[in-house]
Design an enzyme around this catalytic site. Sequence first.
Site, mmCIF file in Angstrom:
data_model
loop_
_atom_site.group_PDB
_atom_site.id
_atom_site.type_symbol
_atom_site.label_atom_id
_atom_site.label_comp_id
_atom_site.label_asym_id
_atom_site.label_seq_id
_atom_site.Cartn_x
_atom_site.Cartn_y
_atom_site.Cartn_z
ATOM 1 N N GLU A 79 -0.740 -8.013 5.336
ATOM 2 C CA GLU A 79 -0.389 -8.059 6.764
ATOM 3 C C GLU A 79 -1.603 -7.863 7.674
ATOM 4 O O GLU A 79 -1.518 -8.082 8.874
ATOM 5 C CB GLU A 79 0.698 -7.013 7.072
ATOM 6 C CG GLU A 79 0.248 -5.546 7.048
ATOM 7 C CD GLU A 79 0.219 -4.930 5.648
ATOM 8 O OE1 GLU A 79 0.286 -5.679 4.656
ATOM 9 O OE2 GLU A 79 0.104 -3.689 5.551
ATOM 10 N N CYS A 114 0.826 -1.211 0.000
ATOM 11 C CA CYS A 114 0.000 0.000 0.000
ATOM 12 C C CYS A 114 0.867 1.272 0.000
ATOM 13 O O CYS A 114 1.491 1.572 -1.013
ATOM 14 C CB CYS A 114 -1.011 -0.050 1.141
ATOM 15 S SG CYS A 114 -2.401 1.051 0.849
ATOM 16 N N HIS A 125 -3.226 -4.949 1.693
ATOM 17 C CA HIS A 125 -2.502 -5.169 2.952
ATOM 18 C C HIS A 125 -2.543 -6.643 3.341
ATOM 19 O O HIS A 125 -3.385 -7.022 4.170
ATOM 20 C CB HIS A 125 -3.174 -4.377 4.079
ATOM 21 C CG HIS A 125 -3.050 -2.903 3.972
ATOM 22 N ND1 HIS A 125 -2.000 -2.195 4.510
ATOM 23 C CD2 HIS A 125 -3.857 -1.984 3.395
ATOM 24 C CE1 HIS A 125 -2.163 -0.911 4.287
ATOM 25 N NE2 HIS A 125 -3.284 -0.749 3.599
HETATM 26 N N1 GLN Z 1 -3.478 6.511 0.724
HETATM 27 C C1 GLN Z 1 -2.257 6.256 1.444
HETATM 28 C C2 GLN Z 1 -1.095 7.051 0.877
HETATM 29 O O1 GLN Z 1 -1.211 7.735 -0.087
HETATM 30 C C3 GLN Z 1 -1.932 4.786 1.493
HETATM 31 C C4 GLN Z 1 -2.944 4.055 2.315
HETATM 32 C C5 GLN Z 1 -2.480 2.829 2.984
HETATM 33 O O2 GLN Z 1 -1.270 2.515 3.093
HETATM 34 N N2 GLN Z 1 -3.417 2.108 3.521
HETATM 35 O O3 GLN Z 1 -0.051 6.969 1.456
#
Ligand code: GLN
Length: 188
Positions: free
Chosen positions: A173, A78, A171
């Site tokens: 995790e 992410c 994610h």
């Molecule tokens: N939207 C977040 C960002 O731009 C990422 C979101 C996440 O890691 N759950 O960093």
Amino acid sequence: MKTVGVLALQGDVAEHLAQLRQRNVQGVAVRKPADLAPLAALIIPGGESTAISNLMQTSGLYDPIREFARHHPVLGTCAGLIMCGRRIEGGRQPVVPLELIDIHVTRNGFGRQVDSFETTLFIDALNKSVPAVFIRAPFIESVGDNVTVLARYEDRIVMAEQGNILVCSFHPELTEDTSVLAYFLSKI
Ligand code: GLN
């Protein structure tokens, strides 16, 4: 025993460390350049990429991580995917990506917090389905020639790899399933 680091500047560090424990791998929190020395691989967690990017600069970890990634596996989930990318679009505040994998990324590509969702993705490379949690998730807009696409959600690329570098929009995790981590650990 191999030691795997989790970048511990911001984000869901504890969840990655817990999954490493589940797979009987020693995990350590990485906060400064010297922490990289004993590591066989590094995980950059989900969280807020602007915060991670700023702290990566102030902690002096930006260049050492780039150097580390030339010879070791790196997993980005992410916000971690955003940090690993080459070109980043969207998001109100800029990030300075590590440019470890040749992907163009759209931040918050699936919408805002309310658009967070959970689904199941079949991943050919794992030969199985995994639960996938998307939270203000980015997607991969396009990939360079040397990047392999590992998963799509609808028609958007959400998992990819290039050599030692593995990234996913979701994610792993935050679920009970450790097979994405196992796949990453096989790169060590
Ligand atoms: N939207 C977040 C960002 O731009 C990422 C979101 C996440 O890691 N759950 O960093």
